[in-house]
Scaffold this active site. Structure first.
Site, mmCIF file in Angstrom:
data_model
loop_
_atom_site.group_PDB
_atom_site.id
_atom_site.type_symbol
_atom_site.label_atom_id
_atom_site.label_comp_id
_atom_site.label_asym_id
_atom_site.label_seq_id
_atom_site.Cartn_x
_atom_site.Cartn_y
_atom_site.Cartn_z
ATOM 1 N N LYS A 110 0.827 -1.205 0.000
ATOM 2 C CA LYS A 110 0.000 0.000 0.000
ATOM 3 C C LYS A 110 0.863 1.257 0.000
ATOM 4 C CE LYS A 110 -4.113 -1.956 2.221
ATOM 5 N NZ LYS A 110 -5.035 -1.866 3.368
ATOM 6 N N CYS A 117 -0.694 0.929 6.018
ATOM 7 C CA CYS A 117 -1.075 0.064 7.142
ATOM 8 C C CYS A 117 -2.013 -1.030 6.658
ATOM 9 C CB CYS A 117 -1.797 0.856 8.238
ATOM 10 S SG CYS A 117 -0.795 2.035 9.131
ATOM 11 N N ASP A 118 -1.937 -2.177 7.303
ATOM 12 C CA ASP A 118 -2.922 -3.219 7.049
ATOM 13 C C ASP A 118 -3.031 -4.099 8.291
ATOM 14 O OD1 ASP A 118 -4.521 -4.265 4.524
ATOM 15 O OD2 ASP A 118 -3.972 -5.992 5.742
ATOM 16 N N SER A 119 -4.248 -4.562 8.559
ATOM 17 C CA SER A 119 -4.491 -5.364 9.757
ATOM 18 C C SER A 119 -5.121 -6.707 9.410
ATOM 19 C CB SER A 119 -5.416 -4.618 10.732
ATOM 20 O OG SER A 119 -4.857 -3.384 11.131
ATOM 21 N N GLY A 126 0.351 -4.220 10.267
ATOM 22 C CA GLY A 126 1.603 -3.884 9.612
ATOM 23 C C GLY A 126 1.679 -2.387 9.366
#
Length: 203
Positions: free
Chosen positions: A57, A76-78, A113
């Site tokens: 991203k 960001c990624d969850s 992340g």
């Protein structure tokens, strides 16, 4: 009066919860949605999946025209880890309902992340924050009512801690903000790693 220059922050995420968290911490992120296909990464451990999606991203947004000079770009990624499996956003109400039936009364680990790219220097810092989440033993009627709101369909792990799902979270171990989607203490460490001061990002 302070003449401290503000370092622009670009958030490569459509998440309103991440934006609100950053704004509450004194930052004013410019939102540039990455458009990354999250399904392109498979067969990775949950924590690594979260980090690699964050990196994708971030990389997808860095070269965009909307990014101001000298900005820090944050991807960001969850994902929620339950029984070793990475759980992102559910695809439909039935999947969200099955998720909650599997999660209730148990604990999972929410991995977020973070990837921060300094467009001035080209340097990148990245890390994953992990927080243990203890789910309440909710009943089928509560699950049905929650799924009917639509909220769990649009968030990693099919729950929020800062919305309607908050009452169904019995407790956490770790950073609360990480469960929302962006860990402020971890982000500060990344900012320092790239040679900036955290107050430099305050609007």
């Amino acid at each position: 009066m302070s003449t401290r220059p503000v370092v622009p922050l670009v958030l490569a995420s459509a998440s309103p919860a991440r934006r609100t968290t950053l704004q509450a911490a004194g930052l004013d992120p410019i939102v540039v949605v990455s458009g990354v296909d999250e399904s392109q990464l498979v067969d990775l451990p949950p924590a690594e999946l979260a980090l690699q999606l964050a990196e994708l991203k971030c990389a997808a947004v860095v070269g965009r025209d909307e990014v101001p000079a000298g900005a820090l770009v944050l991807g960001c990624d969850s994902v929620l880890e339950l029984d070793g499996e990475a759980l992102g956003k559910p695809h439909d109400p039935d999947e969200a309902r099955r998720r909650w039936q599997a999660m209730r009364g148990r604990s999972g680990v929410l991995h977020s992340g973070h990837c921060l790219h300094d467009t001035a220097s080209g340097r990148v810092a990245a890390a994953t924050g992990s927080t243990t989440v203890h789910f309440a033993d909710v009943g089928d009627d509560e699950i049905d009512a929650y799924v009917a709101t639509g909220e769990p369909l649009h968030v990693a792990g099919a729950f929020t801690i800062d919305g309607l799902g908050g009452a169904f979270i019995a407790g956490i171990e770790g950073d609360h903000h990480n469960v929302v989607g962006v860990s402020l203490p971890l982000l500060r460490e990344l900012v320092l790693e790239l040679g900036h001061g955290w107050p430099d990002l305050w609007r």
